[in-house]
Design an enzyme around this catalytic site. Structure first.
Site, PDB file in Angstrom:
ATOM      1  CB  ALA A   9      48.918  46.908  58.384  1.00  0.00           C
ATOM      2  N   GLY A  11      55.464  47.179  56.453  1.00  0.00           N
ATOM      3  CA  GLY A  11      56.566  48.128  56.606  1.00  0.00           C
ATOM      4  C   GLY A  11      56.588  49.181  55.515  1.00  0.00           C
ATOM      5  CB  ILE A  12      56.467  48.980  51.790  1.00  0.00           C
ATOM      6  CG1 ILE A  12      57.828  48.304  51.621  1.00  0.00           C
ATOM      7  CG2 ILE A  12      56.206  49.959  50.631  1.00  0.00           C
ATOM      8  CD1 ILE A  12      57.895  47.333  50.451  1.00  0.00           C
ATOM      9  CG  ASP A  34      47.624  45.032  55.615  1.00  0.00           C
ATOM     10  OD1 ASP A  34      47.458  43.837  55.938  1.00  0.00           O
ATOM     11  OD2 ASP A  34      48.701  45.487  55.186  1.00  0.00           O
ATOM     12  CG  ASN A  94      54.475  38.465  47.574  1.00  0.00           C
ATOM     13  OD1 ASN A  94      53.920  38.094  48.601  1.00  0.00           O
ATOM     14  ND2 ASN A  94      55.589  39.164  47.589  1.00  0.00           N
ATOM     15  CB  THR A 118      53.382  43.218  45.527  1.00  0.00           C
ATOM     16  OG1 THR A 118      52.490  44.002  46.320  1.00  0.00           O
ATOM     17  CG2 THR A 118      53.523  41.828  46.132  1.00  0.00           C
ATOM     18  CG  ASN A 119      59.887  43.055  44.727  1.00  0.00           C
ATOM     19  OD1 ASN A 119      59.954  43.419  43.556  1.00  0.00           O
ATOM     20  ND2 ASN A 119      60.512  43.687  45.702  1.00  0.00           N
ATOM     21  CG  HIS A 177      61.951  46.391  40.822  1.00  0.00           C
ATOM     22  ND1 HIS A 177      62.797  47.408  41.194  1.00  0.00           N
ATOM     23  CD2 HIS A 177      61.259  46.051  41.945  1.00  0.00           C
ATOM     24  CE1 HIS A 177      62.618  47.666  42.494  1.00  0.00           C
ATOM     25  NE2 HIS A 177      61.703  46.852  42.964  1.00  0.00           N
TER      26      HIS A 177
END
Length: 312
Positions: A9, A11-12, A34, A94, A118-119, A177
């Site tokens: 759900a 943005g990505i 989600d 996260n 996921t960062n 990354h």
């Protein structure tokens, strides 16, 4: 073929789901999860697009129904960057989200190929590996950090600078990354040459491109559309490899031979079991060698942070 998107759900997640609905092979199942109650509605919305991809949406605390027997799991759940934050500031929120989701992956689809979006990816992939290890189902060839956004940005920026077609420009990006751990191998781009100044400026721009978007969105979010595109490219590469296509090659952050760090982004050949072959990073320029040596401490610290989060 069943693909699960966790964080669908966001943005990505929504951008990724739209691209997958349009591009997955006919007969695939797209499973969206989600915590947000809107998720079944996102699935209903996507289901009106006329392609032969079935879409189901699941909301609530437990992703298990979405994960049952998935072949590929793409995880984009988490909070987004705001101005002034770097990817490591995201860690506190996260890390727990990734841990909880991977525990459910281990229970419901332990053989799935897993792509972590996921960062901070440098750290969340290490978290995922340790959770899978504890559950007795870790296979290093099936766990990937999705670094494809660095590649598509590098391709775009190089093509812009040199007047080339970005779709045929191919810049390998190795390392990690975030920030200095992102190392584009500009010396390996076919058919173009760069001055030292161009290399320094391009490298910096590729490393800081995420911040460029965060600042341009003025507090309204981070890179979602380009990241959705990057995640779709990587997810579709996994599917093509699972379907037996040969010579599917992507750069990805994965546990290899440990030459530089336990996890390291490099080109790999993908196959039915995930990584089929770790490909060499090739000859590096002096600038690239220096950059590689200079970032390894940062990368290793990021990895240890993830390992200790699970094993402390």
């Amino acid at each position: 073929m069943k693909v699960a998107v966790l964080g669908a759900a966001g943005g990505i997640g929504q951008a990724l789901a739209l691209l997958l609905k349009n591009q997955l092979p006919a007969g695939s199942e797209l499973s969206l999860y989600d915590i947000a109650p809107v998720t079944p509605g996102v699935a209903a919305d996507l289901s009106h697009i006329p392609t032969q991809v079935r879409v189901k949406g699941f909301a609530g605390e437990d992703p298990s129904p979405a994960l049952k027997d998935a072949d590929v799991v793409l995880i984009s759940a988490g909070v987004a960057r705001k101005p002034g934050m770097d990817r490591s500031d995201l860690f506190n929120v996260n890390a727990g989200i990734v841990r909880n989701l991977i525990e459910k992956v281990a229970q419901n689809c332990p053989k799935a190929l897993i792509g972590i979006i996921t960062n901070p990816v440098n750290t969340t992939v290490a978290i995922a590996a340790e959770v899978l290890k504890k559950a007795g189902v870790y296979d290093k060839k099936r766990l990937f950090g999705v670094t494809t956004l660095d590649i598509i940005r590098a391709n775009t920026f190089v093509a812009e600078l040199k007047g080339k077609d970005p779709q045929t420009t191919n810049v390998p990006v190795i390392g990690g990354h975030s920030g200095v751990t992102i190392l584009p191998l500009l010396s390996q781009v076919a058919g173009v040459s760069f001055t030292d100044e161009e290399v320094a400026a391009l490298t910096k721009r590729i490393q800081n491109a995420g911040t460029e978007v965060v600042e341009a969105k003025a507090g309204g979010g981070s890179a979602t559309l380009s990241m959705g595109q990057a995640a779709a490219r990587f997810g579709l590469s996994l599917i093509r490899a699972l379907n037996g296509e040969k010579d599917v090659i992507e750069c990805t952050y994965t546990e290899g031979d440990g030459e530089h760090a336990r996890f390291f982004a490099q080109p790999v050949r993908l196959g039915k079991n995930g990584v089929e072959e770790y490909l060499p990073i090739g000859q590096l320029s002096d600038f690239e060698k220096q950059s590689l040596n200079g970032m390894l401490d940062v990368l290793k610290k990021d990895i240890i942070l993830g390992e200790e989060f699970i094993n402390k």
